[in-house]
Design a protein around this motif. Structure first.
Motif, short mmCIF file in Angstrom:
data_model
loop_
_atom_site.label_atom_id
_atom_site.label_comp_id
_atom_site.label_asym_id
_atom_site.label_seq_id
_atom_site.Cartn_x
_atom_site.Cartn_y
_atom_site.Cartn_z
N ALA A 177 57.25 49.72 18.17
CA ALA A 177 57.15 48.43 18.35
C ALA A 177 58.58 47.65 18.06
O ALA A 177 58.93 46.65 18.74
N ALA A 178 59.24 48.24 17.12
CA ALA A 178 60.23 47.59 16.58
C ALA A 178 61.51 47.62 17.59
O ALA A 178 62.19 46.64 17.78
N THR A 179 61.43 48.66 18.38
CA THR A 179 62.52 48.94 19.33
C THR A 179 62.27 48.12 20.39
O THR A 179 63.10 47.71 21.08
N VAL A 180 61.02 47.98 20.92
CA VAL A 180 60.64 47.21 22.26
C VAL A 180 61.09 45.85 21.93
O VAL A 180 61.73 45.26 22.63
N LEU A 181 60.74 45.25 20.67
CA LEU A 181 60.92 43.72 20.30
C LEU A 181 62.47 43.69 20.47
O LEU A 181 62.77 42.59 20.79
N HIS A 182 63.38 44.44 19.95
CA HIS A 182 64.64 44.40 19.89
C HIS A 182 65.43 44.36 21.20
O HIS A 182 66.40 43.67 21.45
N ASP A 183 64.90 45.27 22.08
CA ASP A 183 65.31 45.31 23.44
C ASP A 183 65.15 44.08 24.27
O ASP A 183 65.69 43.65 24.99
N ILE A 184 63.81 43.57 23.71
CA ILE A 184 63.25 42.18 24.53
C ILE A 184 63.89 41.09 24.24
O ILE A 184 64.56 40.13 24.99
N HIS A 185 64.30 40.93 23.00
CA HIS A 185 64.69 39.80 22.44
C HIS A 185 66.21 39.78 22.02
O HIS A 185 66.87 38.42 21.87
N GLN A 186 67.05 40.55 22.42
CA GLN A 186 68.45 40.65 22.19
C GLN A 186 69.05 39.88 23.21
O GLN A 186 69.01 39.84 24.14
#
Length: 451
Positions: free
Chosen positions: A150-159
């Motif tokens: 989940a943390a990896t996905v959110l980083h990819d989306i919001h960067q």
């Protein structure tokens, strides 16, 4: 007589006197999706509305692109589908029930991680729904305490979402590979839109009811019922598709009413293209740029790559609008617009709503002034000439403004399913055009005083 010639229905056709009978051949696609969704059963509640049907964003971000795969299966995109297609759509959605339940579970995990990271930017449904389905397909249901994914996905989306949106757009489409990919998608999407057989007279009769008077509660209810049938009708889609066909006969000229500079409508470009400002001439990049400029909350929009992909499909859809209710509203607006001639008092209106707008326009002081100037044959200031030209070809500024508003509603998934709201929109566009005219004349007078 051509099947596209207008029928001689009464001038004041009203919901009191006539409620058009809808002959449905097949099934409305929205009803097919709703029934299939409910057949999945429990497990998809976070992707569902309060009444148990799928959220509009669930349809837009998961069902249409990832389950039904409309780009590969254009037969599923028609507003009304035949029984065999309806059955195939139902089976496809139900057979993806396990993945949809897993996607719903992933959405809960991402929302929890979003709260932990105190992320407040962006609309969670808009941003996370597609990736949740992708995770469901590739990983299945989420494992307990799977924070790392989940943390990896959110980083990819919001960067990188804090950069200027138009700057990101320009950088993105500067990549030749991106343009080639979007152009290939555009070519496929354009070919997917094919007109079906349609007889327009019954549809125009229904619009006569929608645009006519309703003097009682019963009549207003009937008018809403007719509008609900109109937005489920395939005729607006077919008319928009026919606008691209060389030999097609339409009730109106898309050039004369100002929607395009060319007839038939040419395929749009990814970028560049026509220098004109006609709605259907604009490139995909121009349309995305307009969306970003109008957006009060850019974070509620998809990321630029996905926004461009969606706009390719929208640019290729009939009338440059994806949703059936927006297509129907534009056709209703065309029927109103072609009856508006503020400078010509000899022109009468068949539709009551058009007559109301016409009467209000003709009482405008600047319209009376322009009519007097034309009658006297005196010189006209260049800025006032622009206003006079707009008044003489009123459908063009009216429909350009209406199309822009419908495009915004299409992007933001704001419905046009309430007939009173649609009628208010059609009236509001005329007020907006008049306000623009008054501001132009005011600027002209201020320049004269300053000079």
């Amino acid at each position: 007589m051509s099947v596209f010639s207008k029928c001689p229905y009464p001038v004041d056709m009203s919901a009191d006197s006539q409620v058009a009978t809808v002959v449905a051949v097949g099934h409305p696609r929205r009803a097919v999706i709703d029934r299939a969704w409910r057949a999945i059963g429990p497990g998809v509640e976070v992707l569902s509305s309060d009444d148990g049907g799928p959220l509009s964003r669930t349809v837009k971000r998961i069902i249409d692109p990832l389950v039904l795969r409309l780009r590969s299966n254009p037969q599923y995109s028609a507003p009304v589908v035949d029984p065999d297609t309806a059955s195939a759509m139902h089976d496809l959605i139900v057979n993806n029930g396990t993945q949809l339940c897993a996607a719903a579970a992933w959405f809960g995990v991402l929302k929890l991680e979003r709260r932990r990271q105190r992320i407040r930017s962006g609309n969670a449904q808009e941003l996370y729904f597609p990736v949740c389905f992708e995770l469901a397909v590739t990983k299945g249901a989420p494992a307990p305490q799977d924070r790392e994914t989940a943390a990896t996905v959110l980083h990819d989306i919001h960067q990188g979402r804090d950069r200027t949106a138009i700057e990101v757009l320009h950088e993105y489409v500067a990549d030749p590979d991106v343009v080639v990919t979007l152009a290939a998608q555009l070519d496929r999407s354009w070919r997917d839109v094919q007109p079906g057989n349609t007889v327009i007279d019954p549809f125009l009769a229904e619009l006569g009811t929608v645009l006519g008077p309703a003097t009682s509660h019963r009549a207003a209810t009937a008018r809403q019922r007719v509008w609900s049938a109109v937005i489920a009708d395939a005729t607006p889609y077919n008319l928009g598709a026919l606008a691209r066909v060389e030999s097609a006969e339409l009730p109106w000229s898309i050039v004369k009413i100002g929607l395009s500079s060319f007839a038939p409508q040419p395929r749009p470009e990814v970028r560049g293209g026509s220098d004109g400002d006609r709605p259907l001439d604009r490139s995909v990049v121009d349309r995305v740029r307009a969306t970003l400029r109008r957006a009060l909350d850019r974070d509620a929009l998809p990321d630029i790559p996905l926004l461009c992909e969606e706009e390719v499909d929208r640019a290729c859809a009939p009338w440059g609008l994806l949703a059936e209710d927006k297509q129907a509203t534009l056709v209703a607006g065309i029927e109103v617009a072609v009856e508006l001639a503020p400078l010509d008092r000899s022109v009468s209106s068949r539709h009551a709503l058009a007559a109301q707008i016409q009467a209000r326009l003709r009482k405008e002081a600047y319209v009376l002034h322009a009519r007097r100037y034309l009658a006297e044959g005196g010189p006209i200031h260049p800025r006032q000439r622009q206003v006079v030209d707009d008044l003489a070809a009123y459908p063009q500024p009216y429909l350009s403004r209406l199309w822009a508003r419908l495009h915004g509603r299409d992007v933001w998934q704001e419905p046009c399913d309430d007939v009173d709201d649609v009628r208010s929109l059609l009236e509001g566009v005329a007020r907006s055009v008049s306000l623009d005219h008054r501001q132009r004349i005011k600027a002209m007078l201020e320049l004269q005083v300053a000079g």
